[in-house]
Design an enzyme around this catalytic site. Structure first.
Site, PDB file in Angstrom:
ATOM      1  N   GLU A   9      -6.592  -8.762  -2.269  1.00 23.10           N
ATOM      2  CA  GLU A   9      -7.378  -7.861  -1.177  1.00 23.10           C
ATOM      3  C   GLU A   9      -9.121  -7.844  -1.046  1.00 23.10           C
ATOM      4  O   GLU A   9      -8.665  -6.646  -1.640  1.00 23.10           O
ATOM      5  CB  GLU A   9      -6.817  -7.417   0.210  1.00 23.10           C
ATOM      6  CG  GLU A   9      -4.797  -6.930   0.936  1.00 23.10           C
ATOM      7  CD  GLU A   9      -4.920  -6.088   2.077  1.00 23.10           C
ATOM      8  OE1 GLU A   9      -5.701  -5.295   2.004  1.00 23.10           O
ATOM      9  OE2 GLU A   9      -3.578  -5.919   2.447  1.00 23.10           O
ATOM     10  N   GLU A  52       0.593  -1.444  -0.052  1.00 25.17           N
ATOM     11  CA  GLU A  52      -0.077   0.120   0.014  1.00 25.17           C
ATOM     12  C   GLU A  52       0.888   1.179   0.370  1.00 25.17           C
ATOM     13  O   GLU A  52       0.816   2.009   1.008  1.00 25.17           O
ATOM     14  CB  GLU A  52      -0.754   0.217   1.273  1.00 25.17           C
ATOM     15  CG  GLU A  52      -1.256  -1.297   0.957  1.00 25.17           C
ATOM     16  CD  GLU A  52      -3.174  -0.951   3.052  1.00 25.17           C
ATOM     17  OE1 GLU A  52      -3.031   0.119   3.027  1.00 25.17           O
ATOM     18  OE2 GLU A  52      -3.386  -1.908   2.895  1.00 25.17           O
TER      19      GLU A  52
END
Length: 371
Positions: free
Chosen positions: A289, A172
């Site tokens: 995810e 991220e």
């Protein structure tokens, strides 16, 4: 959000620089996972999978009194035929730290390949992580240490271990000073080249959520109303990057919107990214995810199961036509791990309806290997 297999993560908030690893247990097939056009292959054959996220493994495995929980999750995953697991390979300072201080490692914690460097004391802001030479030096040194470390049990260097499917540069990545995604490109090129110069066996990806940037401005309308400093297109076009990753959390990204709006966003997000990964980037994709939180207003288990089923249906449909290897649900845990609860946790022994969904998807994806 915060790997059978392994992937690792980076948190901008705590400036935890991490090398991530996505791995698969390949006891009967010792070949390395590779890519061919827009598909994953192993030993020359297509490789499809269903998998999980269990980011906490490094911390838990480092505590002998808690280590059985890692085995429990792996056993449950095996029963559900989950073959790829994504986990953190970093932890800096504090409890169960892998890197105690710059360049000083705790071999006990190295049980689950990990990486992170808290460089806060050496930079003016978190975004200097991508440009500050001292901080980049810490990162490079850790990459070298992780990739060349010899597993104390198998006596195999990580860079030579086919149990590891792939490495993730960072989890991220965000860049608040440049939302376009351009600032990340130089860092990705530099670090991806380093990883590949040491480890040419394993696949490599960036580790981003999938937000669009400025390289194709019209694509930004697909974002959930904001940018984070990444660019799905340009960041993945780096030659050394082998595949793309995306997340989807409509309950966070579109908080306050109704389920139908969130489900429509999920469908549009997944379809757009698969198309772009196939036709523009020309690399395979992993849906790394996704989940639905029990902390959402009005949450019900049936709504979460419906969301997971919808995501899995898309993944299977996309995989049948090529372009995606599989998905990794966020996240599975063993019993007695309440301190790690984030609302998305799936404890298979306590969530029978959700647990039944996992092997169904696994069986469908595995069947594609032989289609």
């Amino acid at each position: 959000m915060a790997s059978f297999s392994t992937i690792l993560s980076f948190s901008v908030l705590f400036l935890l620089v991490s090398l991530a690893c996505e791995a698969r247990v390949l006891l009967q097939s010792p070949g390395f996972v590779q890519t061919r056009n827009t598909e994953f292959i192993i030993n020359g054959s297509p490789f499809f999978f269903n998998g999980l996220n269990s980011y906490w493994m490094l911390n838990v495995a480092a505590d002998p009194s808690q280590r059985s929980k890692v085995s429990d999750v792996f056993s449950q995953a095996a029963a559900s035929r989950l073959s790829v697991c994504r986990t953190w390979a970093f932890n800096d300072g504090g409890s169960q730290a892998l890197q105690i201080s710059p360049g000083v490692y705790d071999e006990h914690v190295f049980q689950y390949v990990s990486w992170a460097k808290n460089a806060g004391a050496f930079v003016n802001s978190d975004d200097d992580f991508y440009t500050n030479e001292v901080v980049k030096g810490y990162y490079k040194n850790h990459v070298k240490r992780v990739l060349t470390r010899i597993n104390t049990i198998t006596r195999v260097a990580y860079k030579d271990d086919p149990t590891i499917m792939a490495w993730e540069l960072i989890n991220e990545p965000h860049c608040q000073v440049d939302y376009s995604g351009k600032s990340l490109n130089g860092w990705i090129q530099e670090m991806a080249s380093l990883v590949k110069s040491i480890d040419s066996n394993h696949l490599l990806t960036v580790g981003m959520e999938g937000f669009y940037g400025d390289s194709m401005p019209e694509k930004k309308a697909i974002n959930p109303g904001y940018q984070v400093g990444t660019d799905l297109i340009s960041n993945h076009l780096t030659k050394e990057i082998d595949f793309t990753t995306i997340y989807v959390y409509p309950d966070i990204w579109l908080s306050g919107k109704d389920d139908s709006t969130q489900m429509a966003f999920m469908q549009r997000w997944m379809t757009s990214h698969l198309t772009d990964s196939e036709t523009i980037i020309k690399k395979p994709m992993i849906f790394s995810e996704f989940g639905k939180s029990s902390k959402d207003p009005g949450y019900s288990l049936s709504e979460r199961d419906s969301f997971l089923n919808a995501v899995y249906t898309n993944i299977y449909s996309f995989a049948r036509s090529g372009g995606i290897g599989g998905g990794l649900v966020w996240q599975t845990m063993a019993e007695g791990m309440q301190s790690y609860d984030d609302g998305y946790e799936i404890v298979q022994s306590q969530n029978p309806t959700t647990t039944s969904i996992l092997p169904q998807q696994s069986n469908k994806m595995i069947a594609l290997d032989h289609a």
